[in-house]
Design a protein around this motif. Structure first.
Motif, mmCIF file in Angstrom:
data_model
loop_
_atom_site.group_PDB
_atom_site.id
_atom_site.type_symbol
_atom_site.label_atom_id
_atom_site.label_comp_id
_atom_site.label_asym_id
_atom_site.label_seq_id
_atom_site.Cartn_x
_atom_site.Cartn_y
_atom_site.Cartn_z
ATOM 1 N N GLU A 46 1.238 -1.105 -0.416
ATOM 2 C CA GLU A 46 0.049 0.108 -0.128
ATOM 3 C C GLU A 46 1.035 0.895 -0.153
ATOM 4 O OE1 GLU A 46 -3.482 0.024 -0.485
ATOM 5 O OE2 GLU A 46 -3.367 -2.286 -0.633
ATOM 6 N N GLU A 47 1.826 1.649 0.878
ATOM 7 C CA GLU A 47 3.244 1.864 0.275
ATOM 8 C C GLU A 47 4.177 1.671 0.613
ATOM 9 O OE1 GLU A 47 1.455 5.229 4.124
ATOM 10 O OE2 GLU A 47 3.439 3.912 4.810
ATOM 11 N N ILE A 48 5.075 3.086 0.096
ATOM 12 C CA ILE A 48 6.671 3.355 0.166
ATOM 13 C C ILE A 48 6.899 4.502 0.576
ATOM 14 C CG2 ILE A 48 8.839 3.294 -1.533
ATOM 15 C CD1 ILE A 48 6.980 1.625 -3.940
ATOM 16 N N ILE A 49 7.696 4.583 1.416
ATOM 17 C CA ILE A 49 8.460 5.449 2.434
ATOM 18 C C ILE A 49 9.921 5.533 1.613
ATOM 19 C CG2 ILE A 49 8.961 6.802 4.102
ATOM 20 C CD1 ILE A 49 6.780 4.569 5.392
ATOM 21 N N VAL A 85 4.759 1.110 -6.906
ATOM 22 C CA VAL A 85 2.811 1.171 -6.137
ATOM 23 C C VAL A 85 1.426 0.900 -6.521
ATOM 24 C CG1 VAL A 85 1.478 3.358 -4.601
ATOM 25 C CG2 VAL A 85 3.658 2.687 -4.169
ATOM 26 N N MET A 86 1.512 1.168 -7.957
ATOM 27 C CA MET A 86 0.235 0.892 -8.643
ATOM 28 C C MET A 86 -0.119 0.441 -9.921
ATOM 29 S SD MET A 86 -0.752 5.355 -9.593
ATOM 30 C CE MET A 86 -1.186 4.747 -11.232
ATOM 31 N N GLY A 87 1.819 -0.753 -10.258
ATOM 32 C CA GLY A 87 1.799 -1.267 -11.667
ATOM 33 C C GLY A 87 1.700 -0.527 -13.118
ATOM 34 N N THR A 88 1.985 0.417 -12.702
ATOM 35 C CA THR A 88 1.494 1.762 -13.871
ATOM 36 C C THR A 88 2.099 3.041 -14.115
ATOM 37 O OG1 THR A 88 0.440 2.307 -16.265
ATOM 38 C CG2 THR A 88 -0.542 2.547 -13.853
ATOM 39 N N THR A 89 2.063 3.919 -15.031
ATOM 40 C CA THR A 89 2.413 5.139 -14.796
ATOM 41 C C THR A 89 1.780 5.956 -15.646
ATOM 42 O OG1 THR A 89 4.606 5.290 -15.883
ATOM 43 C CG2 THR A 89 5.020 4.833 -13.836
ATOM 44 N N GLN A 90 0.658 5.151 -16.087
ATOM 45 C CA GLN A 90 -0.379 5.654 -17.245
ATOM 46 C C GLN A 90 -0.612 6.347 -16.760
ATOM 47 O OE1 GLN A 90 -2.810 2.775 -18.704
ATOM 48 N NE2 GLN A 90 -3.595 4.125 -20.483
ATOM 49 N N GLY A 91 -1.031 7.931 -17.759
ATOM 50 C CA GLY A 91 -1.870 8.722 -16.611
ATOM 51 C C GLY A 91 -0.522 9.834 -16.000
ATOM 52 N N ILE A 92 0.742 9.736 -15.422
ATOM 53 C CA ILE A 92 1.775 10.126 -14.733
ATOM 54 C C ILE A 92 2.225 11.059 -16.015
ATOM 55 C CG2 ILE A 92 3.455 10.427 -12.772
ATOM 56 C CD1 ILE A 92 0.923 9.376 -11.815
ATOM 57 N N SER A 93 2.185 12.643 -15.878
ATOM 58 C CA SER A 93 2.290 13.534 -16.868
ATOM 59 C C SER A 93 4.031 14.359 -15.765
ATOM 60 C CB SER A 93 1.414 14.541 -17.014
ATOM 61 O OG SER A 93 1.549 15.653 -16.099
ATOM 62 N N LYS A 94 5.064 14.938 -17.332
ATOM 63 C CA LYS A 94 5.964 15.152 -16.579
ATOM 64 C C LYS A 94 5.307 17.136 -15.765
ATOM 65 C CE LYS A 94 9.902 18.005 -18.527
ATOM 66 N NZ LYS A 94 9.889 19.733 -17.647
ATOM 67 N N VAL A 95 4.198 16.966 -15.395
ATOM 68 C CA VAL A 95 4.612 18.444 -14.557
ATOM 69 C C VAL A 95 3.545 17.955 -13.306
ATOM 70 C CG1 VAL A 95 1.878 20.216 -13.883
ATOM 71 C CG2 VAL A 95 2.897 19.347 -16.809
ATOM 72 N N HIS A 96 3.383 16.741 -12.958
ATOM 73 C CA HIS A 96 2.847 15.906 -11.739
ATOM 74 C C HIS A 96 3.935 15.672 -11.236
ATOM 75 C CE1 HIS A 96 -0.932 14.054 -14.030
ATOM 76 N NE2 HIS A 96 -1.284 14.895 -13.253
#
Length: 331
Positions: free
Chosen positions: A255-258, A283-294
């Protein structure tokens, strides 16, 4: 004088160089009936005894064109002639795309890959071969470049991803068409490839010929060299980021990475960005939808050490700073 088996030898070299196939593999081949997939099928069939492999063919009739049924019959007949099992699926892609609110191109791809994996499971196959070639790769690099992709997009089409392999990725379209003629394969031509309704077709039919004529007749080879360099750099960065992640990590569960805030803030920005992408993917199994701005917002949050704020790059992940640590939490 060119020898008839030059392309087969080139494919064998590619297989050996990239360790695509091992003795005893059972391989599902996606075959549309076009030049690329017929070349792939015939090559692997001719190399079957050398490689000591089994072959299975998958063909999907998308029910989009009048010629589709004739293509299905052609693939079935060819497979029967050479004694390779052939699995056929009919899919009303137009209807499915409307029901699932996807474009027909995206829906067609999903149907194909779902069917490949279904047949692989059913037959006990451990590899799936698709007929992407060096022209396809060049088109993908250009397409990603036009979208503003980073280095990962410039890699183009990967020659091996999990169980998927692309044995003719280092062959160009002219070589493939010449091989089909020499072998008397009579592949079927999908006329929609000549239409410019999709971005890829525009790049293939308009942009690349223009670049070849006006700037560089060897643009396909140039883009493939760029792809190779980008792949090498990505592999290098993967190793660096994996090692860096382990030095930063304080805690990890499903659920979490620290990880340590101070150590993270001392990293170069290029590594910070990649560490965040690596962690979000874990954590999610994907980076889809994660942009440079994020990612840039996440880096700023850490640099400012703001403990009472959090970021949600998408609805599935939450990132915040607390007591000198960075938390990447699944939502």
């Amino acid at each position: 004088m060119r020898k008839e088996n030059d392309l087969q030898q080139k494919v064998l070299t590619t297989i050996q160089k990239h360790n695509l196939i091992q003795e005893g593999d059972k391989i599902v081949i996606g075959v549309s009936g076009g030049p690329d997939s017929m070349c792939l099928l015939n090559c692997l069939f001719c190399l079957k005894e050398i490689l000591k492999i089994e072959l299975v063919v998958c063909h999907i009739n998308h029910m989009l064109r009048e010629e589709a049924e004739e293509e299905t019959e052609y693939v079935q007949a060819f497979c029967e002639t050479i004694g390779v099992p052939c699995f056929i699926k009919y899919a009303d892609v137009t209807k499915m795309s409307q029901e699932q609110k996807l474009g027909t191109e995206e829906m067609g791809r999903k149907v194909r890959y779902d069917f490949f994996e279904e047949v692989a499971k059913q037959t006990g196959a451990n590899k799936i071969a698709t007929a992407h070639n060096s022209n396809d790769n060049a088109e993908t690099v250009l397409m990603n470049l036009l979208r503003g992709s980073g280095i990962s997009g410039l890699k183009g089409i990967e020659i091996k991803v999990k169980q998927y392999i692309r044995p003719i990725l280092e062959c160009d379209r002219i070589e493939i068409e010449t091989y089909c003629t020499e072998k008397g394969l009579s592949p079927r031509i999908d006329k929609t490839n000549l239409e410019n309704d999709y971005t890829r077709n525009k790049i293939r039919n308009q942009l690349i010929p223009y670049l070849q004529k006006e700037f560089n007749p060897n643009i396909i080879q140039g883009l493939n060299r760029l792809s190779e360099l980008a792949t090498e750099e990505e592999e290098y960065f993967k190793e660096i980021v994996s090692r860096t992640y382990e030095t930063l990590k304080i805690g990890e569960n499903e659920e979490e990475i620290i990880f340590d805030l101070k150590k993270f803030n001392n990293l170069p920005k290029v590594i910070k960005s990649r560490v965040f992408l690596y962690t979000i993917n874990k954590v999610m199994g994907t980076t889809q939808g994660i942009s440079k701005v994020h990612i840039e917002d996440c880096i700023k949050l850490c640099a400012n050490n703001i403990g009472n704020k959090y970021l949600t790059p998408n609805k599935n992940v939450k990132i915040f700073v607390k007591q000198g640590n960075i938390f990447v939490k699944k939502m």
